[in-house]
Design an enzyme around this catalytic site. Sequence first.
Site, PDB file in Angstrom:
ATOM      1  N   HIS A  92      -6.705   8.224   0.669  1.00 26.94           N
ATOM      2  CA  HIS A  92      -5.427   7.519   0.746  1.00 26.94           C
ATOM      3  C   HIS A  92      -5.303   6.847   2.100  1.00 26.94           C
ATOM      4  CE1 HIS A  92      -1.449   6.851  -0.957  1.00 26.94           C
ATOM      5  NE2 HIS A  92      -0.958   6.997   0.261  1.00 26.94           N
ATOM      6  N   THR A 118       0.838  -1.197   0.000  1.00 25.95           N
ATOM      7  CA  THR A 118       0.000   0.000   0.000  1.00 25.95           C
ATOM      8  C   THR A 118       0.875   1.251   0.000  1.00 25.95           C
ATOM      9  OG1 THR A 118      -1.953   0.976   1.043  1.00 25.95           O
ATOM     10  CG2 THR A 118      -0.273   0.197   2.535  1.00 25.95           C
ATOM     11  N   SER A 119       0.452   2.273  -0.745  1.00 27.15           N
ATOM     12  CA  SER A 119       1.153   3.549  -0.816  1.00 27.15           C
ATOM     13  C   SER A 119       2.611   3.353  -1.285  1.00 27.15           C
ATOM     14  CB  SER A 119       1.054   4.256   0.542  1.00 27.15           C
ATOM     15  OG  SER A 119       1.382   5.600   0.419  1.00 27.15           O
ATOM     16  N   SER A 120       3.614   3.677  -0.445  1.00 26.64           N
ATOM     17  CA  SER A 120       4.999   3.431  -0.868  1.00 26.64           C
ATOM     18  C   SER A 120       5.192   1.942  -1.198  1.00 26.64           C
ATOM     19  CB  SER A 120       5.974   3.855   0.238  1.00 26.64           C
ATOM     20  OG  SER A 120       7.301   3.641  -0.153  1.00 26.64           O
TER      21      SER A 120
END
Length: 310
Positions: free
Chosen positions: A294, A148-150
């Site tokens: 996010h 997730t994300s990075s």
Amino acid sequence: MRSLSFLFVALLATAGALEASQEAETALPAPGSLQQIKDFTGPTNASLYIYVPPKLPPSPALLVAVHHCAGNAPGFFRSTPYKALADAHGFIVAYPHSYHSGGCWDVSSRATLKHGGGGDSASIAAMVGWVLKAHPATDKSRVYLTGTSSGAMMTNVLAATYPELFAAAVVYSGVPAGCFSMPVATASSAEAPPWNSTCSQGKLISSVQHWAQIAKDMYPGYSGPRPRMRIIHGGTDTALLPPNYNETIKQWSGVFGYDWTKPVSVKQDTPKHGYSTTSWGPKLEGVWAAKEGHTVPYMGEADMKFFGLG
Ligand SMILES: *[C@@H]1O[C@H](CO)[C@@H](O)[C@H](O)[C@H]1NC(C)=O
Ligand SMILES: *[C@@H]1O[C@H](CO)[C@@H](O)[C@H](O)[C@H]1NC(C)=O
Ligand SMILES: *[C@@H]1O[C@H](CO)[C@@H](O)[C@H](O)[C@H]1NC(C)=O
């Protein structure tokens, strides 16, 4: 002569014992709790945590779960559904752990954006290698990836740099592979991974062909199988803006040779109310979560279904 061959036999025995002790060190950790693997070393300082469920089938699958910025392996273990799912379905989970201050992954250096480049992507690839060695019965045709994300950015980077390792990948709120690369890319993962606001703000709009080329160039000449991709993004994401969804879809449709302007199916309210799932072909689907920010919340059971682990 006799004493020489004696010595030789003695040496062989010592070598055998050494090998055995090394093998003992690379055994899977005890089941039932998250364990850091102290003897794992990769080309960067990323470390490896592993969860082995109490009931492991004879030939288990492996899931690699990659954390977000300001995250870490133990936190990701606690905040994601994969431990419970591993208990229910019997697979090993590997949690890579970032050493960068800020806890992000390097998704922008020249090293990490290249197969065998020695960056963080190579470290995570080495973690898969570690598990396959520690537990040779692991089914190497069922190695899966999520983040997730990075960690989602890294999932796209890994799918491009080490496509031979993974059968399928789920990307929660990321950006295309290579979107964070710098005009003059830093050489190694050791430097603090730079944030690329042009990309994060969704201002890097490119063609299908260009995005696909960026991914293919991360492992030049590779023509083997590539992981099936599931790209998930939220419509109100203010950290990695929504245009990154289409750009990522464009990248993988280009790699797979699909026409991204002509999806083969769109299912509303799938896998849950207010989300839609679009397929561009057997290897690529997107989940658009119009009202989520996010990051999009984990959908563990849907992930299992996509992987074929349920
Ligand atoms: C972000 O990455 C792109 C390549 O995708 C590069 O052209 C751009 O200059 C980078 N921007 C920043 C702020 O580093
Ligand atoms: C790994 O950590 C050591 C000790 O902190 C440091 O000297 C080395 O430069 C680091 N290597 C990388 C690739 O970050
Ligand atoms: C993605 O592309 C489709 C098709 O052109 C468009 O309808 C949609 O609004 C785009 N989504 C975003 C988030 O830009």
